[in-house]
Enzyme design. Structure first.
Site, PDB file in Angstrom:
ATOM      1  N   ALA A   1      -4.832   7.882  -3.793  1.00 42.97           N
ATOM      2  CA  ALA A   1      -3.413   7.255  -4.234  1.00 42.97           C
ATOM      3  C   ALA A   1      -3.582   5.924  -4.531  1.00 42.97           C
ATOM      4  CB  ALA A   1      -2.475   7.560  -2.839  1.00 42.97           C
TER       5      ALA A   1
ATOM      6  N   SER B   1       0.645  -1.226  -0.009  1.00 40.70           N
ATOM      7  CA  SER B   1      -0.048  -0.064  -0.156  1.00 40.70           C
ATOM      8  C   SER B   1       0.898   1.333   0.059  1.00 40.70           C
ATOM      9  CB  SER B   1      -0.941  -0.165   1.216  1.00 40.70           C
ATOM     10  OG  SER B   1      -1.845   0.976   1.149  1.00 40.70           O
ATOM     11  N   ASN B   2       0.245   2.350   0.065  1.00 42.84           N
ATOM     12  CA  ASN B   2       1.264   3.560   0.527  1.00 42.84           C
ATOM     13  C   ASN B   2       0.651   4.335   1.813  1.00 42.84           C
ATOM     14  OD1 ASN B   2      -1.049   5.530  -0.420  1.00 42.84           O
ATOM     15  ND2 ASN B   2      -0.863   4.289  -2.172  1.00 42.84           N
ATOM     16  N   PHE B   3       1.195   5.445   1.875  1.00 42.53           N
ATOM     17  CA  PHE B   3       1.002   6.035   3.240  1.00 42.53           C
ATOM     18  C   PHE B   3      -0.178   7.116   3.176  1.00 42.53           C
ATOM     19  CE2 PHE B   3       5.828   5.398   3.654  1.00 42.53           C
ATOM     20  CZ  PHE B   3       5.579   4.489   4.731  1.00 42.53           C
ATOM     21  N   SER B   4      -1.051   7.054   2.171  1.00 42.41           N
ATOM     22  CA  SER B   4      -2.072   8.241   1.873  1.00 42.41           C
ATOM     23  C   SER B   4      -3.114   7.911   3.041  1.00 42.41           C
ATOM     24  CB  SER B   4      -3.008   7.850   0.689  1.00 42.41           C
ATOM     25  OG  SER B   4      -4.055   8.575   0.682  1.00 42.41           O
TER      26      SER B   4
END
Ligand code: CTP
Length: 404
Positions: free
Chosen positions: A279, A212-215
């Site tokens: 994101a 995943s990502n930090f959004s």
């Protein structure tokens, strides 16, 4: 169009309480009736006589007036006021009253009336910047947003402490304009169908792990909240985030890019405006293991094979109706402007919002952001560092002025 007719104005104990006098005058000039509820601390900053005279009605403070035995039944006034009000505005709202409201305390006339209310509630916090930034205050305001209350963020400027920072109560005209907007809607957004995407997507590797990502979803949620406040019909498609659903917004939760794509395909044809702030993960594992991958099987290291996910925004650009407005986001750590402009043209957008997560106070997870908006017409507008709610407010104004 409904108009502002019956206002309950809450005033709590901060130096900005003097601005309440002007706010009452604006409401009265508009023809609205005003009932003023003060906390006992507020009476140390401005007299109930002043506010009551301007409002042309008695100011209420305690739940049990001194002259009452409690037997006459008139102590239930908070219930009547809560039902009478078309809009409750609290300006200024102190950290203490924010905390009491966040935890459902109802120990004076103001807090009891808010608990009894069925109408929109507009909160205008004002305090010193450090108090405002304190995690307790921020958590309380987040909680209050989760109850569906509207928060008008404080402004930057000289504070009572002599310091300069965030925490100033906006001018009465600004508060009054927001009050009107809550009752009337913003004619530019009223009734428009808006689709917003927010948050990250998560792409499962096995039964317990994902990419995943930090959004955090904060930017997209702020946009959805503000569009709904302005009278738009908002659908918010979001990846997994820890945020309460904004008032008046239809929220649809998804996990993967593929799920988000399917939902956007289903919901976008009806939308007048689509804002893609999610994101979306660009890659997903080629295969997802059904069970948990055992470490012992990969003692020499594990290579994951990834395949690209669908580019949802590019699909939207190809399938949009000519009158549908399409706004994308670009997250760039270098050559921001040229990459953003490339995406603007390649994905057939009306505008793209560029942010750089490496700049201080901007990007994932922060409550603040600084962005540049590029329009297909060639115009570029820079929005300096400010809260994501304020950025959302400006973005909606820019979209309305340039694209609707
Ligand atoms: N986006 C999308 N679908 C994807 C990836 C991104 O719809 N699979 C959207 C995002 O919501 C955003 C815009 O495309 O509005 C730009 O996203 P960004 O990550 O900045 O760029 P990408 O197009 O993914 O390109 P790159 O990662 O190479 O910068």
């Amino acid at each position: 169009m409904p108009d502002l007719e019956r206002v309950v104005l809450g005033v709590t104990g901060g130096i900005a309480a003097y601005k309440a006098a002007e706010l009452i005058r604006l409401c009265k000039q508009h023809g609205a009736q005003v009932r003023v509820l003060m906390t006992s601390t507020a009476t140390r900053f401005i007299s109930p006589l002043t506010l009551g005279t301007l409002a042309e009605s008695e100011v209420l403070i305690d739940l049990f007036p001194a002259s009452e035995t409690g037997l006459s039944g008139s102590w239930t006034q908070h219930v009547h006021l809560g039902r009478w009000a078309q809009l409750i505005t609290i300006a200024p709202l102190t950290a203490t009253t924010a905390a009491r409201l966040a935890w459902g305390m109802a120990d004076d006339m103001l807090t009891a009336t808010v608990l009894s209310a069925r109408c929109p509630v507009l909160l205008c916090p004002a305090m010193d910047e450090d108090m405002y930034r304190h995690p307790a205050t921020q958590a309380n305001l987040e909680r209050l947003r989760g109850y569906g209350y509207y928060v008008l963020e404080p402004e930057y400027g000289p504070l009572a402490s002599g310091l300069i920072g965030w925490g100033r109560l906006p001018e009465p005209e600004t508060i009054f304009a927001r009050m009107l907007e809550l009752v009337r809607g913003d004619p530019r957004w009223q009734g428009r169908k808006v689709l917003v995407t927010a948050g990250p997507t998560i792409e499962p590797i096995d039964a317990v792990r994902f990419i995943s990502n930090f959004s955090s979803g904060k930017m997209g949620f702020a946009l959805a909240e503000q569009a709904a406040q302005r009278g738009a019909r908002v659908v918010l498609i979001t990846g997994p985030v820890q945020l309460p659903t904004p008032a008046g917004v239809e929220r649809v939760d998804v996990r993967t890019a593929e799920e988000m794509f399917r939902l956007v395909q289903a919901r976008s044809p009806e939308a007048d405006v689509v804002i893609m702030s999610a994101a979306v993960a660009d890659f997903t594992p080629l295969q997802t293991e059904r069970g948990k991958i055992k470490k012992s099987r990969y003692s020499r290291g594990l290579t994951l094979r990834l395949r690209p996910t669908p580019d949802i925004l590019a699909w939207l650009g190809e399938h949009r109706r000519p009158e549908q407005r399409l706004i994308g986001f670009a997250l760039e750590t270098e050559n921001g402007e040229s990459y953003a402009l490339e995406k603007l043209h390649n994905k057939h957008l009306d505008a793209i919002v560029l942010n750089n997560p490496n700049e201080p106070g901007a990007g994932f997870g922060h409550d603040t952001n600084r962005v540049t908006v590029f329009f297909a017409t060639g115009e570029a507008v820079h929005l300096p560092l400010q809260s994501k709610h304020r950025i959302a407010d400006h973005l909606l104004d820019l979209i309305a002025d340039r694209l609707l």
